[in-house]
Design an enzyme around this catalytic site. Structure first.
Site, PDB file in Angstrom:
ATOM      1  N   LYS A 183      -7.973  -2.034  -5.029  1.00  0.00           N
ATOM      2  CA  LYS A 183      -8.770  -2.964  -4.386  1.00  0.00           C
ATOM      3  C   LYS A 183      -9.354  -2.262  -3.009  1.00  0.00           C
ATOM      4  O   LYS A 183     -10.361  -2.365  -2.576  1.00  0.00           O
ATOM      5  CB  LYS A 183      -8.072  -4.116  -4.148  1.00  0.00           C
ATOM      6  N   GLU A 233      -2.953  -7.677   6.566  1.00  0.00           N
ATOM      7  CA  GLU A 233      -2.918  -6.483   6.180  1.00  0.00           C
ATOM      8  C   GLU A 233      -1.847  -5.887   6.927  1.00  0.00           C
ATOM      9  O   GLU A 233      -1.488  -6.021   7.826  1.00  0.00           O
ATOM     10  CB  GLU A 233      -4.264  -5.830   6.625  1.00  0.00           C
ATOM     11  N   ARG A 234      -1.261  -4.687   6.325  1.00  0.00           N
ATOM     12  CA  ARG A 234      -0.246  -3.782   6.587  1.00  0.00           C
ATOM     13  C   ARG A 234      -1.065  -3.051   7.851  1.00  0.00           C
ATOM     14  O   ARG A 234      -2.109  -2.890   8.027  1.00  0.00           O
ATOM     15  CB  ARG A 234       0.200  -2.971   5.546  1.00  0.00           C
TER      16      ARG A 234
END
Length: 475
Positions: A162, A188-189
């Site tokens: 993705k 998000e990381r």
């Protein structure tokens, strides 16, 4: 309180309860408005009012960590909602939910400030024409064309590509279309955010992009509101700058998940599968702001994590209802090395009608789907009896389908260092011509690998002419 009064001005309250990110504040004089911004007088903690418990007590959600907050802490009602800066000064910068820079650069000064929560554009002001937005990616442009000013979802589990597809779309859209991109990272990381920043910088498109992150380690209140903050920035470019904006959201499921966490902290009764009872409303408040007007358009492409690959999950079902195109990424295709791992049979687009894309494009797309669907039906027979047991017509369908599958793969600019293949940007016309020639069996004598990871079919023809490929296989 007396000491706070000497150093601050405005409507003052006091913290009467703290439960994680949920903070109760008592205001003896005047109650702040719903969605008003509150700050702790002797700390760096920002909150948003979500409800009034009684005539003097408000319940708030913190959008910054509440470490060190205590009962009795003085709180200031700023008399305004949460706001973020907007404008071209944001281009090339990385911001958080409150519009503060987090890229190590200087703070943004002199920019116009706007509230993160706004009403959607009235229906009378929206554009009623349907236009196709070319992405340069064959599998998307041919089978699931995107709508200018529409919303497309990238559905898939973890690790199917993705984020890679989204970064490629940023690169391609800035190459082909004039306008700006806004990347909104929800949950998000930190590593992914840093990698994306460097990728955009290396690709030379950072100066046309704004990055807004509510990262995984932040409070759920910040993650739930970062989407609204990014949309406010996008609305400025659409309404004031009169330009098209590409809004990429990774991942919309994290927005729903943050709302689930907030609902749990607020003590709300959960709904189906543990999701918040307000899931539909919260998602609609965000999604309905994404639209096109006569002056510009916000086109959104959203990564949607599907829990346990279950498409009946309420988060996936509610998200489906807002989308004009659904691009489903298949773990099985990813395992076969068919990238982008788009499942052509599960993916769909409301734009794929003869009235919008034209009769030729519609016919080609339907023939591709029919061929691939027939191949899918034959796979069980092939597994049990072998390919030689099929009729001549069925064998021809299988060969055609396998070449189509490989032609719909494409090398990406953003993965050149991993794959060793130079990226390709393919026009819709080249993609349609390639599919038509494969469907008419022009490449029946070519090995399947000749059509794998190329741009247009002209590349396969060139390889054959140069002797890199033989009809019976590769040299």
């Amino acid at each position: 309180m007396a000491q706070a009064d000497t150093t601050t001005t405005g409507n003052l309250g006091v913290v009467v309860g703290v439960r994680g990110s949920v903070v109760d504040v008592r205001f003896p004089d005047e109650m702040p408005r719903i969605h008003g911004r509150l700050t702790v007088a002797d700390g760096d903690i920002t909150m948003e009012v979500v409800s009034h418990l009684d005539q003097h007590t408000t319940r708030c959600i913190a959008v910054t960590p509440t470490r060190g907050l205590y009962r009795g802490a003085p709180v200031i009602d700023e008399g305004k909602p949460l706001q973020v800066p907007v404008g071209k000064k944001l281009l090339g910068r990385v911001l958080n939910t409150l519009g503060e820079t987090i890229d190590g650069g200087p703070p943004i000064e002199g920019a116009q400030m706007r509230a993160i929560r706004n009403e959607p554009v009235p229906l009378i002001q929206r554009s009623t024409s349907s236009e196709i937005l070319e992405t340069g990616i064959k599998a998307i442009d041919v089978l699931t064309p995107l709508e200018r000013g529409g919303k497309a979802g990238l559905f898939g589990g973890a690790g199917v590509g993705k984020t890679v597809l989204i970064t490629e779309l940023i690169n391609n859209m800035l190459e082909q279309h004039q306008g700006y991109s806004i990347f909104c990272g929800i949950g998000e990381r930190c590593r992914e955010a840093e990698e994306l920043y460097r990728d955009l910088q290396d690709a030379g498109v950072l100066d046309k992009t704004v990055l807004v992150f509510g990262q995984m380690d932040e409070a759920p209140g910040a993650r739930q509101r970062v989407g609204h903050a990014a949309l406010t920035m996008a609305e400025y470019f659409r309404d004031d700058a009169k330009q098209d904006v590409l809004l990429l959201i990774d991942n919309i499921f994290r927005f729903i998940q943050a709302g689930q966490e907030v609902a749990g902290l607020l003590g709300n009764i959960p709904s189906r599968v543990g999701y918040q009872s307000t899931l539909g409303t919260e998602l609609a408040e965000l999604e309905e702001r994404i639209s096109s007007t006569q002056s510009g358009a916000i086109t959104s492409i959203q990564a949607v994590y599907v829990p346990a690959d279950d498409f009946t999950d309420p988060a996936a079902v509610h998200t489906f209802g807002h989308l004009s195109a659904t691009i489903v990424l298949s773990r099985k295709r990813a395992a076969q090395g068919l990238y982008p791992a788009i499942d052509p049979l599960q993916s769909a687009s409301a734009m794929l009608t003869p009235q919008i894309v034209g009769r030729r494009h519609y016919t080609v797309a339907q023939e591709i789907r029919s061929t691939l669907a027939h191949y899918e039906e034959l796979k069980d027979i092939i597994a049990m009896l072998g390919l030689d047991e099929l009729s001549k017509a069925d064998r021809a369908t299988v060969y055609r389908a396998r070449r189509l599958e490989r032609f719909l793969t494409q090398p990406f600019f953003t993965t050149e260092q991993f794959t060793g293949h130079d990226g390709r940007l393919v026009t819709l016309e080249d993609a349609l011509v390639g599919c038509e020639r494969i469907m008419s069996d022009e490449f029946a004598d070519y090995p399947e690998s000749a059509l794998y990871m190329i741009g247009g079919v002209a590349e396969a023809v060139e390889k054959m002419a140069e002797g890199d490929i033989e009809a019976g296989g590769e040299r």
